[in-house]
Design a protein around this motif. Structure first.
Motif, PDB file in Angstrom:
ATOM      1  N   PRO A  67     -19.236  86.633  60.708  1.00 10.82           N
ATOM      2  CA  PRO A  67     -20.363  86.966  61.585  1.00 10.82           C
ATOM      3  C   PRO A  67     -21.528  85.987  61.476  1.00 10.82           C
ATOM      4  N   ILE A  68     -21.817  85.485  60.278  1.00 10.00           N
ATOM      5  CA  ILE A  68     -22.909  84.517  60.129  1.00 10.00           C
ATOM      6  C   ILE A  68     -22.542  83.193  60.790  1.00 10.00           C
ATOM      7  N   VAL A  69     -21.304  82.742  60.604  1.00  4.95           N
ATOM      8  CA  VAL A  69     -20.876  81.505  61.265  1.00  4.95           C
ATOM      9  C   VAL A  69     -20.979  81.661  62.780  1.00  4.95           C
ATOM     10  N   THR A  70     -20.538  82.811  63.303  1.00  2.90           N
ATOM     11  CA  THR A  70     -20.594  83.051  64.744  1.00  2.90           C
ATOM     12  C   THR A  70     -22.027  83.038  65.262  1.00  2.90           C
ATOM     13  N   ALA A  71     -22.943  83.674  64.512  1.00  3.30           N
ATOM     14  CA  ALA A  71     -24.330  83.769  64.956  1.00  3.30           C
ATOM     15  C   ALA A  71     -25.091  82.462  64.792  1.00  3.30           C
ATOM     16  N   SER A  72     -24.649  81.603  63.877  1.00  5.04           N
ATOM     17  CA  SER A  72     -25.438  80.423  63.523  1.00  5.04           C
ATOM     18  C   SER A  72     -24.922  79.128  64.123  1.00  5.04           C
ATOM     19  N   VAL A  73     -23.635  79.063  64.445  1.00  7.38           N
ATOM     20  CA  VAL A  73     -23.017  77.788  64.819  1.00  7.38           C
ATOM     21  C   VAL A  73     -22.329  77.931  66.168  1.00  7.38           C
ATOM     22  N   PRO A  74     -22.587  77.027  67.125  1.00  6.77           N
ATOM     23  CA  PRO A  74     -21.879  77.096  68.408  1.00  6.77           C
ATOM     24  C   PRO A  74     -20.392  76.808  68.222  1.00  6.77           C
ATOM     25  N   PRO A  75     -19.549  77.315  69.124  1.00  5.33           N
ATOM     26  CA  PRO A  75     -18.093  77.179  68.945  1.00  5.33           C
ATOM     27  C   PRO A  75     -17.624  75.747  68.743  1.00  5.33           C
ATOM     28  N   GLU A  76     -18.255  74.799  69.426  1.00  6.72           N
ATOM     29  CA  GLU A  76     -17.774  73.418  69.353  1.00  6.72           C
ATOM     30  C   GLU A  76     -18.108  72.732  68.032  1.00  6.72           C
ATOM     31  N   ALA A 130     -28.550  77.848  57.410  1.00  9.51           N
ATOM     32  CA  ALA A 130     -27.706  79.045  57.374  1.00  9.51           C
ATOM     33  C   ALA A 130     -26.328  78.720  56.807  1.00  9.51           C
ATOM     34  N   VAL A 131     -25.760  77.579  57.219  1.00  6.49           N
ATOM     35  CA  VAL A 131     -24.442  77.183  56.709  1.00  6.49           C
ATOM     36  C   VAL A 131     -24.522  76.887  55.215  1.00  6.49           C
ATOM     37  N   THR A 132     -25.620  76.263  54.781  1.00  7.46           N
ATOM     38  CA  THR A 132     -25.793  75.988  53.353  1.00  7.46           C
ATOM     39  C   THR A 132     -25.902  77.280  52.555  1.00  7.46           C
ATOM     40  N   ALA A 133     -26.658  78.252  53.076  1.00  7.60           N
ATOM     41  CA  ALA A 133     -26.771  79.549  52.398  1.00  7.60           C
ATOM     42  C   ALA A 133     -25.403  80.189  52.236  1.00  7.60           C
ATOM     43  N   LEU A 134     -24.611  80.149  53.297  1.00  6.30           N
ATOM     44  CA  LEU A 134     -23.281  80.751  53.239  1.00  6.30           C
ATOM     45  C   LEU A 134     -22.373  79.977  52.288  1.00  6.30           C
ATOM     46  N   GLY A 135     -22.476  78.645  52.313  1.00  2.00           N
ATOM     47  CA  GLY A 135     -21.667  77.839  51.404  1.00  2.00           C
ATOM     48  C   GLY A 135     -21.988  78.122  49.948  1.00  2.00           C
ATOM     49  N   LEU A 136     -23.271  78.246  49.619  1.00  4.69           N
ATOM     50  CA  LEU A 136     -23.664  78.546  48.240  1.00  4.69           C
ATOM     51  C   LEU A 136     -23.174  79.928  47.816  1.00  4.69           C
ATOM     52  N   VAL A 151     -32.731  82.180  48.632  1.00  4.37           N
ATOM     53  CA  VAL A 151     -33.853  81.471  49.262  1.00  4.37           C
ATOM     54  C   VAL A 151     -33.452  80.956  50.642  1.00  4.37           C
ATOM     55  N   ALA A 152     -32.287  80.310  50.726  1.00  6.94           N
ATOM     56  CA  ALA A 152     -31.830  79.780  52.014  1.00  6.94           C
ATOM     57  C   ALA A 152     -31.572  80.908  53.008  1.00  6.94           C
ATOM     58  N   GLY A 153     -31.036  82.030  52.524  1.00  8.27           N
ATOM     59  CA  GLY A 153     -30.789  83.162  53.411  1.00  8.27           C
ATOM     60  C   GLY A 153     -32.074  83.743  53.973  1.00  8.27           C
ATOM     61  N   ILE A 154     -33.087  83.875  53.124  1.00 11.10           N
ATOM     62  CA  ILE A 154     -34.379  84.398  53.579  1.00 11.10           C
ATOM     63  C   ILE A 154     -35.000  83.467  54.621  1.00 11.10           C
ATOM     64  N   ALA A 158     -18.664  73.123  60.370  1.00  9.46           N
ATOM     65  CA  ALA A 158     -19.390  74.035  59.484  1.00  9.46           C
ATOM     66  C   ALA A 158     -18.458  74.628  58.430  1.00  9.46           C
ATOM     67  N   ILE A 159     -17.286  75.079  58.856  1.00  7.12           N
ATOM     68  CA  ILE A 159     -16.340  75.675  57.908  1.00  7.12           C
ATOM     69  C   ILE A 159     -15.822  74.616  56.939  1.00  7.12           C
ATOM     70  N   GLY A 160     -15.590  73.389  57.431  1.00  4.17           N
ATOM     71  CA  GLY A 160     -15.167  72.314  56.541  1.00  4.17           C
ATOM     72  C   GLY A 160     -16.198  72.023  55.467  1.00  4.17           C
ATOM     73  N   PHE A 161     -17.482  72.059  55.837  1.00  4.82           N
ATOM     74  CA  PHE A 161     -18.558  71.835  54.869  1.00  4.82           C
ATOM     75  C   PHE A 161     -18.592  72.953  53.831  1.00  4.82           C
ATOM     76  N   ILE A 162     -18.442  74.195  54.292  1.00  7.51           N
ATOM     77  CA  ILE A 162     -18.445  75.334  53.364  1.00  7.51           C
ATOM     78  C   ILE A 162     -17.282  75.227  52.386  1.00  7.51           C
ATOM     79  N   ILE A 163     -16.102  74.876  52.884  1.00  9.03           N
ATOM     80  CA  ILE A 163     -14.936  74.758  52.008  1.00  9.03           C
ATOM     81  C   ILE A 163     -15.120  73.620  51.010  1.00  9.03           C
ATOM     82  N   MET A 164     -15.768  72.531  51.434  1.00  6.33           N
ATOM     83  CA  MET A 164     -16.036  71.440  50.502  1.00  6.33           C
ATOM     84  C   MET A 164     -16.926  71.917  49.355  1.00  6.33           C
ATOM     85  N   ILE A 165     -18.004  72.658  49.683  1.00  4.97           N
ATOM     86  CA  ILE A 165     -18.893  73.180  48.643  1.00  4.97           C
ATOM     87  C   ILE A 165     -18.124  74.108  47.706  1.00  4.97           C
ATOM     88  N   MET A 166     -17.326  75.008  48.281  1.00  6.06           N
ATOM     89  CA  MET A 166     -16.551  75.945  47.471  1.00  6.06           C
ATOM     90  C   MET A 166     -15.588  75.207  46.548  1.00  6.06           C
TER      91      MET A 166
END
Length: 447
Positions: free
Chosen positions: A119-128, A9-15, A177-180, A133-141
Motif C-alpha cells: 500500500p505504501i509503494v502504491t500510494a507513493s510511487v507511480p506505476p512506471e 517514503a521509499v527510504t522509510a520503507l526500505g529501512l 523519522v522518515a515515515g513521520i 523503487a522495489i529494486g532499491f528497497i531490495i538492495m537495502i534489505m
C-alpha cells in the motif's frame, strides 16, 4: 507526491524492511549465547527464531486485509513502535519464556510492516517507477542482511547476546523519522479495530501456516511434524469455510496473479540451496570450513544487492512479467551450472555458480514483487502483499526441507547435493513456465 517526498517514503520503507529481514540473520548469531546464559539446549533456542518468523508468516494475509482498511502511515509507525517495544523486552528478558514472548511481539510488528509495504509503494510511487523503487528497497534489505550476521557476531563477542538485538535500532529510528516526514499524512480510513471475522481468519489461517512451518521444521521431536501436518489440514479447511476465504480465492484465480504467485513460491524454494545445501556441501564434500561456506554465500548476497537496482529499471522498461521470466530462467541456468559439482570441485566453481544464482535472485525479486502489485485490484494491495509473503515464506521453508530429505535419503555427499539441486531446478523451471504464457500476452510498457 513530489520526487523528494517519494524518495523519502521509499527510504522509510526500505529501512523498515531492512530491520524486519535482518532480524533473522542477526538473531541467529545470538543463539549460542542465549543457550549458555539461560540454560536451554540448541533445540529450545530454535524458538528464538520461530517465535519471530512464525507470527510474521502466519499473520501475513489477515494483517494485509486489515491493512487495506487502514491508513498506511499510522500502521507503519505503530509497527515501528512494536518493533522497538519487542526489542526492549528481548534485551531485558529475565527468563527464556519472556524472551520468546518478546520475539512474538517483534514478529507481529514485522507482519504489520509487511501489511503496509505494498500500500505504501502504491500510494507513493507511480506505476512506471515502481520497479526501480522495489529494486532499491531490495538492495537495502540485502545489504543489511549481508552485514547483519558479521555485525551481530562482533557485537555478541564484545557485548554479549543481548546487545545483538540492538543492532537494528538505528535503522528503526531512522525509519520512524522518515515515515513521520515523508509518508502520506492524509487520514481517510483511520486505524479500525480488527473485526471478529478478521480475528477468526487470523486464528485459522495463521494457525494453518504456523502448522505448515512447524511440520517442515526438522529440529523438533519426531511426532511434531505429522501432528502439525494434520493440524494444518484441519485449520485450513476451517478457514475455507469463512467468507473471507472467497476474496482470497478470487485474487489467486486472477489470470495475472495466480501464475505469478506460483512462480514466486517455486523459485523461493531455492532457499534450500542457500540455507542447507551449500553449507553441507562445503563441509561434507569439499572439506572446507564454515568460513569457506560463508564466503560462497557472501558472493551470492553481493550479486543480489548489485543486480536489484538494475533489475528494477529493467522491470519498468520491459514490464514485470517479462523480467520475472528472465529471473526464473537465470535461476534454472544457475542451478544447472551447480548441479554437476562434486568432490573435485574448486571453490571458484562454487562461487561462480552462487554469483549467477545471486544475479538471478536480483533480477527475479524486484520483478515478481512489481508483478504482484500490478495484479492487485485497487484497495487490495495489503491482502495481495500478504498472500505473496505467505507464498514466499512457505516456499522458503519447503526448499530446505526437501533439500534435507534428499540429502538424508542419499546419505549426503555429492549424491545428496545433486539430488537436492535437481529437485530445486525442477521447481524453478516449473515456476518459470507458469508465468511465461501471461508474460508473452502482456504488452511491453510504452516508453
Amino acid at each position: 507526491m513530489s520526487a523528494p517526498a517519494r524518495r523519502g517514503a521509499v527510504t522509510a520503507l526500505g529501512l523498515a524492511m531492512l530491520a524486519v529481514t535482518s532480524e533473522i540473520t542477526i538473531a541467529a548469531v545470538a543463539l549460542p549465547g542465549v543457550g549458555a546464559d539461560m540454560g536451554v539446549g540448541p533445540g529450545a533456542t530454535a524458538w528464538v527464531m520461530l517465535a519471530y518468523t512464525v507470527p510474521m508468516a502466519a499473520l501475513g494475509i489477515p494483517a494485509g486485509r486489515w491493512g487495506d482498511r487502514a491508513d498506511p502511515r499510522p500502521v507503519f509507525l505503530l509497527a515501528q513502535l512494536g518493533i522497538l517495544l519487542g526489542t526492549a523486552l528481548t534485551v531485558l528478558a529475565p527468563t527464556f519464556a519472556v524472551l520468546v514472548v518478546a520475539r512474538v511481539v517483534q514478529g507481529v510488528a514485522a507482519a504489520l510492516v509487511v501489511a503496509v509495504y505494498m500500500p505504501i509503494v502504491t500510494a507513493s510511487v507511480p506505476p512506471e517507477r515502481r520497479g526501480r523503487a522495489i529494486g532499491f528497497i531490495i538492495m537495502i534489505m540485502t545489504v543489511g542482511t549481508m552485514a547483519g550476521a558479521p555485525a551481530g557476531g562482533l557485537v555478541a563477542d564484545a557485548l554479549g547476546w543481548r546487545a545483538v538485538f540492538l543492532v537494528k535500532v538505528p535503522a528503526v529510528l531512522a525509519a520512524v523519522v522518515a515515515g513521520i516526514l515523508f509518508l502520506d499524512r492524509r487520514r481517510v480510513r483511520g486505524v479500525p479495530a480488527p473485526a471478529r471475522s478478521l480475528l477468526a481468519e487470523a486464528v485459522l489461517l495463521g494457525g494453518a501456516v504456523t502448522a505448515v512451518l512447524l511440520a517442515l521444521d526438522g529440529s523438533g521431536p519426531g511426532w511434531r511434524s505429522p501432528v502439525a501436518a494434520v493440524a494444518a489440514v484441519v485449520l485450513f479447511a476451517g478457514w475455507l469455510r469463512l467468507p473471507a476465504a472467497g476474496a482470497v480465492r478470487d485474487l489467486v484465480r486472477r489470470p495475472s496473479f495466480g501464475p505469478t504467485l506460483a512462480a514466486l513460491f517455486a523459485v523461493s524454494t531455492t532457499a534450500g540451496l542457500v540455507s542447507f545445501l551449500v553449507p553441507w556441501f562445503v563441509a561434507d564434500v569439499l572439506g572446507g570450513t564454515a568460513a569457506s561456506g560463508g564466503s560462497a554465500l557472501l558472493v551470492f548476497v553481493a550479486a543480489v544487492a548489485v543486480t536489484s537496482p538494475v533489475a528494477g529499471r529493467l522491470t519498468d522498461r520491459f514490464g514485470p512479467l517479462r523480467v520475472t521470466v528472465a529471473g526464473g530462467a537465470l535461476s534454472v541456468l544457475a542451478l544447472a551450472a551447480l548441479l554437476p559439482l562434486g568432490a573435485g570441485t574448486g571453490w571458484a566453481a562454487l562461487a561462480g555458480g552462487m554469483a549467477l544464482l545471486g544475479v538471478a535472485g536480483g533480477v527475479f525479486n524486484p520483478a515478481v514483487n512489481a508483478a504482484v502489485l500490478a495484479a492487485a485490484p485497487p484497495g487490495t494491495e495489503g491482502a495481495t502483499g500478504g498472500i505473496a509473503m505467505t507464498a514466499r515464506t512457505v516456499g522458503s521453508a519447503v526448499g530446505p526441507a526437501v533439500a534435507a530429505l534428499g540429502w538424508t535419503l542419499t546419505g549426503g555427499g555429492s549424491a545428496g547435493w545433486r539430488l537436492g539441486v535437481a529437485v530445486l531446478l525442477v521447481a524453478a523451471a516449473a515456476g518459470t513456465l507458469a508465468v511465461l504464457r501471461p508474460a508473452l500476452r502482456t504488452p511491453v510498457p510504452a516508453t
